[in-house]
Design an enzyme around this catalytic site. Structure first.
Site, PDB file in Angstrom:
ATOM      1  N   SER A 149       0.841  -1.203   0.000  1.00  0.00           N
ATOM      2  CA  SER A 149       0.000   0.000   0.000  1.00  0.00           C
ATOM      3  C   SER A 149       0.876   1.253   0.000  1.00  0.00           C
ATOM      4  CB  SER A 149      -0.909   0.014   1.229  1.00  0.00           C
ATOM      5  OG  SER A 149      -1.668  -1.177   1.260  1.00  0.00           O
ATOM      6  N   HIS A 151      -0.174   3.822   5.074  1.00  0.00           N
ATOM      7  CA  HIS A 151       0.511   3.214   6.230  1.00  0.00           C
ATOM      8  C   HIS A 151       0.699   4.245   7.344  1.00  0.00           C
ATOM      9  CE1 HIS A 151       2.301  -0.124   3.479  1.00  0.00           C
ATOM     10  NE2 HIS A 151       1.216  -0.543   4.094  1.00  0.00           N
ATOM     11  N   HIS A 180      -2.600 -14.824   3.021  1.00  0.00           N
ATOM     12  CA  HIS A 180      -3.032 -16.106   2.455  1.00  0.00           C
ATOM     13  C   HIS A 180      -2.158 -16.636   1.315  1.00  0.00           C
ATOM     14  CE1 HIS A 180      -6.052 -14.170  -0.629  1.00  0.00           C
ATOM     15  NE2 HIS A 180      -4.887 -13.587  -0.649  1.00  0.00           N
TER      16      HIS A 180
HETATM   17  C1  LIG Z   1      -2.794  -4.071  -0.504  1.00  0.00           C
HETATM   18  S1  LIG Z   1      -1.984  -5.563  -0.043  1.00  0.00           S
HETATM   19  C2  LIG Z   1      -1.350  -4.911   1.466  1.00  0.00           C
HETATM   20  C3  LIG Z   1      -0.158  -5.606   1.911  1.00  0.00           C
HETATM   21  C4  LIG Z   1       0.608  -5.011   3.078  1.00  0.00           C
HETATM   22  N1  LIG Z   1      -0.176  -4.179   3.970  1.00  0.00           N
HETATM   23  C5  LIG Z   1       1.756  -4.232   2.510  1.00  0.00           C
HETATM   24  O1  LIG Z   1       1.665  -3.019   2.512  1.00  0.00           O
HETATM   25  O2  LIG Z   1       2.688  -4.862   2.009  1.00  0.00           O
HETATM   26  C6  LIG Z   1      -3.290  -6.641   0.530  1.00  0.00           C
HETATM   27  C7  LIG Z   1      -2.813  -8.008   0.960  1.00  0.00           C
HETATM   28  O3  LIG Z   1      -3.955  -8.737   1.423  1.00  0.00           O
HETATM   29  C8  LIG Z   1      -3.778 -10.088   1.064  1.00  0.00           C
HETATM   30  N2  LIG Z   1      -5.087 -10.742   1.152  1.00  0.00           N
HETATM   31  C9  LIG Z   1      -6.176 -10.588   0.367  1.00  0.00           C
HETATM   32  N3  LIG Z   1      -7.189 -11.382   0.781  1.00  0.00           N
HETATM   33  C10 LIG Z   1      -6.716 -12.053   1.863  1.00  0.00           C
HETATM   34  C11 LIG Z   1      -7.276 -13.018   2.740  1.00  0.00           C
HETATM   35  N4  LIG Z   1      -8.525 -13.497   2.596  1.00  0.00           N
HETATM   36  N5  LIG Z   1      -6.524 -13.479   3.746  1.00  0.00           N
HETATM   37  C12 LIG Z   1      -5.237 -13.048   3.922  1.00  0.00           C
HETATM   38  N6  LIG Z   1      -4.651 -12.153   3.125  1.00  0.00           N
HETATM   39  C13 LIG Z   1      -5.383 -11.647   2.111  1.00  0.00           C
HETATM   40  C14 LIG Z   1      -3.158 -10.012  -0.318  1.00  0.00           C
HETATM   41  O4  LIG Z   1      -2.513 -11.195  -0.699  1.00  0.00           O
HETATM   42  C15 LIG Z   1      -2.194  -8.843  -0.137  1.00  0.00           C
HETATM   43  O5  LIG Z   1      -0.927  -9.289   0.267  1.00  0.00           O
END
Ligand SMILES: C[S@@+](CC[C@H](N)C(=O)[O-])C[C@H]1O[C@@H](n2cnc3c(N)ncnc32)[C@H](O)[C@@H]1O
Length: 232
Positions: free
Chosen positions: A61, A66, A113
């Site tokens: 993001s 953040h 996940h």
């Molecule tokens: C916008 S990214 C944010 C990642 C993290 N906050 C970062 O800045 O690196 C959203 C994350 O949510 C994960 N995600 C989506 N659906 C999910 C679920 N049901 N369970 C766990 N993770 C999930 C995606 O794989 C992704 O890594």
């Protein structure tokens, strides 16, 4: 607002976020100074204030989101021995910032996940802040974030980094009294579909207070197959 906060270095990015009023607490500022975004975002110019690809159809993001989230969770993350959950931990960047903020006696769980992202986030933290791993205050778990992670709850703070179709009650249940959840939630008005960044506070009597903080744009909180385009 976002384009003003691009940096050439981590420090410049943080300074601009502070000057723009997006970082609103000393602890959030310190965490973002001590966690180097460049060790989690492997594209060129990692300090640009925008989301960047991290593979598997998702992004790290934007720094301003953040900064905002860390500011809004400062009080909860600063409690002695705080437990926190970062759902959709992706690159591990925000999880590391949260781990810096809870201090040595606390615990932050990054729940993601996609197993390959979890593996990479572990490596990212090892390269940036191995002390967070060594003293046991950060861990990454593979799992469906919609179910939360009951084992280390209840949590003083839960951050969700992907947009839920509706407010995830399971996550609300895993909040401690006095705890705060931040989650993007899809909203529909007529033909318009957008996302609200929702703050949920659990009161001491277990009731909850919700507030829509602003409109945002996140990738969906979904199942891994849908995210990877494997449902057809
Ligand atoms: C916008 S990214 C944010 C990642 C993290 N906050 C970062 O800045 O690196 C959203 C994350 O949510 C994960 N995600 C989506 N659906 C999910 C679920 N049901 N369970 C766990 N993770 C999930 C995606 O794989 C992704 O890594």
């Amino acid at each position: 607002m976002a384009w003003h906060c691009n940096g050439i270095t981590n420090q410049e990015m943080v300074e601009k976020l502070k000057n723009a009023g997006i970082i609103g607490s000393d602890k959030a500022e310190e965490a973002m100074l001590r966690i180097d975004r460049g060790k989690y975002c492997h594209e060129v110019d990692p300090y640009l204030d925008r989301p960047r690809k991290i593979g598997y159809n998702v992004t790290i993001s934007a720094p301003h989101m953040h900064a905002y989230a860390l500011t809004m969770m400062t009080e909860q993350l600063s409690r002695r021995g705080a437990h926190a959950l970062d759902v959709g931990s992706g690159s591990g960047y925000l999880t590391s910032c949260m781990a810096h903020m809870v201090g040595p006696g606390g615990l932050v769980v990054g729940l993601e996940h996609i197993p390959e992202l979890v593996e990479r986030s572990r490596k990212n933290v090892e390269q940036d802040r191995p002390d967070l791993v060594r003293d046991g205050r950060i861990k990454f778990v593979v799992g469906d974030g919609r179910l939360g992670y009951e084992a280390d709850g209840p949590y003083d703070a839960i951050h969700v980094g992907a947009a839920a179709d509706t407010l995830p009650q399971t996550l609300v249940n895993q909040l401690a009294p006095g705890g705060r959840l931040l989650c993007p939630v899809v909203a529909v008005q007529g033909f318009q579909r957008y996302q609200d960044f929702v703050q949920v506070d659990k009161n001491q009597d277990g009731s909850i207070t919700t507030k829509n903080l602003m409109q945002v744009m996140y990738v969906p909180l979904t199942d891994a197959k849908a995210q990877l385009g494997e449902n057809n």
